[in-house]
Scaffold this motif. Structure first.
Motif, PDB file in Angstrom:
ATOM      1  N   LEU A 290       0.692  -5.657  -2.459  1.00 25.03           N
ATOM      2  CA  LEU A 290       0.732  -4.206  -2.273  1.00 25.03           C
ATOM      3  C   LEU A 290       1.126  -3.500  -3.573  1.00 25.03           C
ATOM      4  O   LEU A 290       0.597  -2.434  -3.900  1.00 25.03           O
ATOM      5  N   SER A 291       2.065  -4.113  -4.308  1.00 31.71           N
ATOM      6  CA  SER A 291       2.452  -3.509  -5.583  1.00 31.71           C
ATOM      7  C   SER A 291       1.283  -3.512  -6.567  1.00 31.71           C
ATOM      8  O   SER A 291       1.067  -2.547  -7.298  1.00 31.71           O
ATOM      9  N   ALA A 292       0.519  -4.631  -6.570  1.00 31.57           N
ATOM     10  CA  ALA A 292      -0.656  -4.680  -7.451  1.00 31.57           C
ATOM     11  C   ALA A 292      -1.685  -3.637  -7.044  1.00 31.57           C
ATOM     12  O   ALA A 292      -2.283  -2.980  -7.901  1.00 31.57           O
ATOM     13  N   ASP A 293      -1.897  -3.475  -5.724  1.00 28.37           N
ATOM     14  CA  ASP A 293      -2.823  -2.427  -5.264  1.00 28.37           C
ATOM     15  C   ASP A 293      -2.340  -1.049  -5.696  1.00 28.37           C
ATOM     16  O   ASP A 293      -3.136  -0.188  -6.097  1.00 28.37           O
ATOM     17  N   ARG A 294      -1.017  -0.856  -5.597  1.00 26.21           N
ATOM     18  CA  ARG A 294      -0.473   0.440  -6.000  1.00 26.21           C
ATOM     19  C   ARG A 294      -0.682   0.684  -7.487  1.00 26.21           C
ATOM     20  O   ARG A 294      -1.083   1.779  -7.902  1.00 26.21           O
ATOM     21  N   ARG A 295      -0.449  -0.372  -8.295  1.00 27.19           N
ATOM     22  CA  ARG A 295      -0.673  -0.201  -9.726  1.00 27.19           C
ATOM     23  C   ARG A 295      -2.139   0.082 -10.028  1.00 27.19           C
ATOM     24  O   ARG A 295      -2.466   0.908 -10.887  1.00 27.19           O
ATOM     25  N   GLY A 296      -3.041  -0.633  -9.301  1.00 30.28           N
ATOM     26  CA  GLY A 296      -4.463  -0.380  -9.512  1.00 30.28           C
ATOM     27  C   GLY A 296      -4.840   1.050  -9.162  1.00 30.28           C
ATOM     28  O   GLY A 296      -5.601   1.710  -9.881  1.00 30.28           O
ATOM     29  N   LEU A 297      -4.299   1.545  -8.040  1.00 31.72           N
ATOM     30  CA  LEU A 297      -4.587   2.926  -7.650  1.00 31.72           C
ATOM     31  C   LEU A 297      -3.997   3.919  -8.654  1.00 31.72           C
ATOM     32  O   LEU A 297      -4.593   4.954  -8.939  1.00 31.72           O
ATOM     33  N   GLN A 298      -2.811   3.593  -9.171  1.00 30.85           N
ATOM     34  CA  GLN A 298      -2.228   4.483 -10.181  1.00 30.85           C
ATOM     35  C   GLN A 298      -3.080   4.499 -11.450  1.00 30.85           C
ATOM     36  O   GLN A 298      -3.255   5.558 -12.072  1.00 30.85           O
ATOM     37  N   ASP A 299      -3.631   3.312 -11.814  1.00 30.88           N
ATOM     38  CA  ASP A 299      -4.525   3.281 -12.984  1.00 30.88           C
ATOM     39  C   ASP A 299      -5.770   4.112 -12.729  1.00 30.88           C
ATOM     40  O   ASP A 299      -6.229   4.871 -13.603  1.00 30.88           O
TER      41      ASP A 299
ATOM     42  N   CYS B  75      -6.927   9.984  -3.458  1.00 24.95           N
ATOM     43  CA  CYS B  75      -6.225   8.821  -4.022  1.00 24.95           C
ATOM     44  C   CYS B  75      -4.710   8.980  -3.904  1.00 24.95           C
ATOM     45  O   CYS B  75      -3.994   8.031  -3.581  1.00 24.95           O
ATOM     46  N   GLN B  76      -4.205  10.187  -4.159  1.00 30.03           N
ATOM     47  CA  GLN B  76      -2.758  10.410  -4.033  1.00 30.03           C
ATOM     48  C   GLN B  76      -2.294  10.208  -2.592  1.00 30.03           C
ATOM     49  O   GLN B  76      -1.256   9.592  -2.333  1.00 30.03           O
ATOM     50  N   GLN B  77      -3.068  10.715  -1.618  1.00 27.39           N
ATOM     51  CA  GLN B  77      -2.706  10.519  -0.211  1.00 27.39           C
ATOM     52  C   GLN B  77      -2.714   9.040   0.159  1.00 27.39           C
ATOM     53  O   GLN B  77      -1.846   8.559   0.895  1.00 27.39           O
ATOM     54  N   TYR B  78      -3.702   8.262  -0.364  1.00 31.17           N
ATOM     55  CA  TYR B  78      -3.770   6.843  -0.058  1.00 31.17           C
ATOM     56  C   TYR B  78      -2.576   6.101  -0.649  1.00 31.17           C
ATOM     57  O   TYR B  78      -2.013   5.199  -0.023  1.00 31.17           O
TER      58      TYR B  78
ATOM     59  N   SER C 259       3.802   2.525   4.298  1.00 25.37           N
ATOM     60  CA  SER C 259       3.593   1.284   5.055  1.00 25.37           C
ATOM     61  C   SER C 259       4.461   0.156   4.509  1.00 25.37           C
ATOM     62  O   SER C 259       5.064  -0.609   5.262  1.00 25.37           O
ATOM     63  N   LEU C 260       4.544   0.066   3.171  1.00 25.52           N
ATOM     64  CA  LEU C 260       5.370  -0.969   2.561  1.00 25.52           C
ATOM     65  C   LEU C 260       6.840  -0.784   2.918  1.00 25.52           C
ATOM     66  O   LEU C 260       7.538  -1.738   3.261  1.00 25.52           O
TER      67      LEU C 260
END
Length: 263
Positions: free
Chosen positions: A36-45, A152-155, A162-163
């Motif tokens: 989940l952290s990796a997904d978050r970093r990807g979304l932030q990128d 993207c911000q809402q996601y 959820s985390l």
């Protein structure tokens, strides 16, 4: 004493097995949190890239607007020059009005010049409309990029919520965050562990009685603490107790309510 030693060894092995399974659960949760952290970093990128593209689009839009305004001013100056030239031509036409032979030639020349200037003005107006349409398309594209940025911000906020919810729901099972639980929730958690220990003792007694009756022969599998339990999400079936144990929804059989706040 030998029987007691065997029972103690079996109990130790069972406890080690439960601890290994709990360690496996912790590692699985850590992997899920890392994912989940990796997904978050990807979304932030991706969000950073979208913001960069949006900034570039805004910069290009400002440059395009400046260029259009500059062209518009140049066209206005050309139009003023054309009007001044037309005025001069009109004055010359009045001056040569008395000359019959040259008047038609001058008038034709002036009409040709006016026609040429009118055609030039029409072309510049068409170019102006084309530039305005390009600006409108750029604005529509920028609006679309802003909508994607908001999505993207809402996601990202949804993933963070959820985390946090998953961590807060499962933390008390591993001994974390117990100080935040109420007395009722602590009692429920205590009953869950006590029920598991009672089932372990019951299985030990059954196995010891069976061993004393049949000697060294193996017994059929006892359906109790570690068998035929409903599969909980993210948990292996070997640690879910049957009967009076913990189910996937966080309740204990026969308990009053959940050991954690469902919200």
């Amino acid at each position: 004493m030998e029987q007691f030693a065997r029972e103690r060894k079996e109990l130790t092995e069972q406890i080690l097995d439960v601890e290994n399974q709990l360690e496996w659960l912790r590692s699985e949760k850590d992997e899920e949190i890392a994912k989940l952290s990796a997904d978050r970093r990807g979304l932030q990128d991706r969000l950073h890239d979208a913001e960069t593209q949006l900034s570039q689009l805004k910069t290009r839009k400002r440059d395009e607007l400046k260029r259009v305004v500059k062209e518009k001013n140049a066209l206005a100056e050309r139009l003023k020059s054309a009007e001044a030239a037309r005025k001069r031509f009109d004055e010359e036409l009045k001056r040569y009005a008395t000359e019959t032979v040259t008047r038609e030639e001058v008038r034709q020349s002036l009409e040709d010049e006016v026609r040429r200037l009118t055609q030039t003005v029409g072309q510049t107006e068409g170019e102006k409309r084309e530039k305005e349409e390009q600006i409108a398309r750029c604005e529509a594209y920028i609006d679309g990029m802003e909508a994607r940025l908001q999505t993207c911000q809402q996601y990202i906020h949804t993933l963070e919520a959820s985390l946090q919810e998953e961590m807060s729901r499962h933390a008390p099972l591993y001994g974390a965050g117990l100080e935040a639980l109420s007395m009722k929730e602590l009692e429920t958690l205590t009953r869950i562990h006590e029920e598991g220990l009672r089932q372990i003792h019951a299985i030990q007694q059954m196995k010891s009685s069976s061993n004393s009756l049949v000697g060294g022969h193996s017994l059929p599998q006892v359906h109790g603490l570690y068998s035929s339990a409903p599969m909980a999400v993210g948990m292996p079936p070997s640690i879910i107790p049957n009967g009076g144990g913990i189910h996937g929804n966080g309740h204990m059989n026969g308990a009053v309510g959940p050991w954690f706040s469902p919200t």
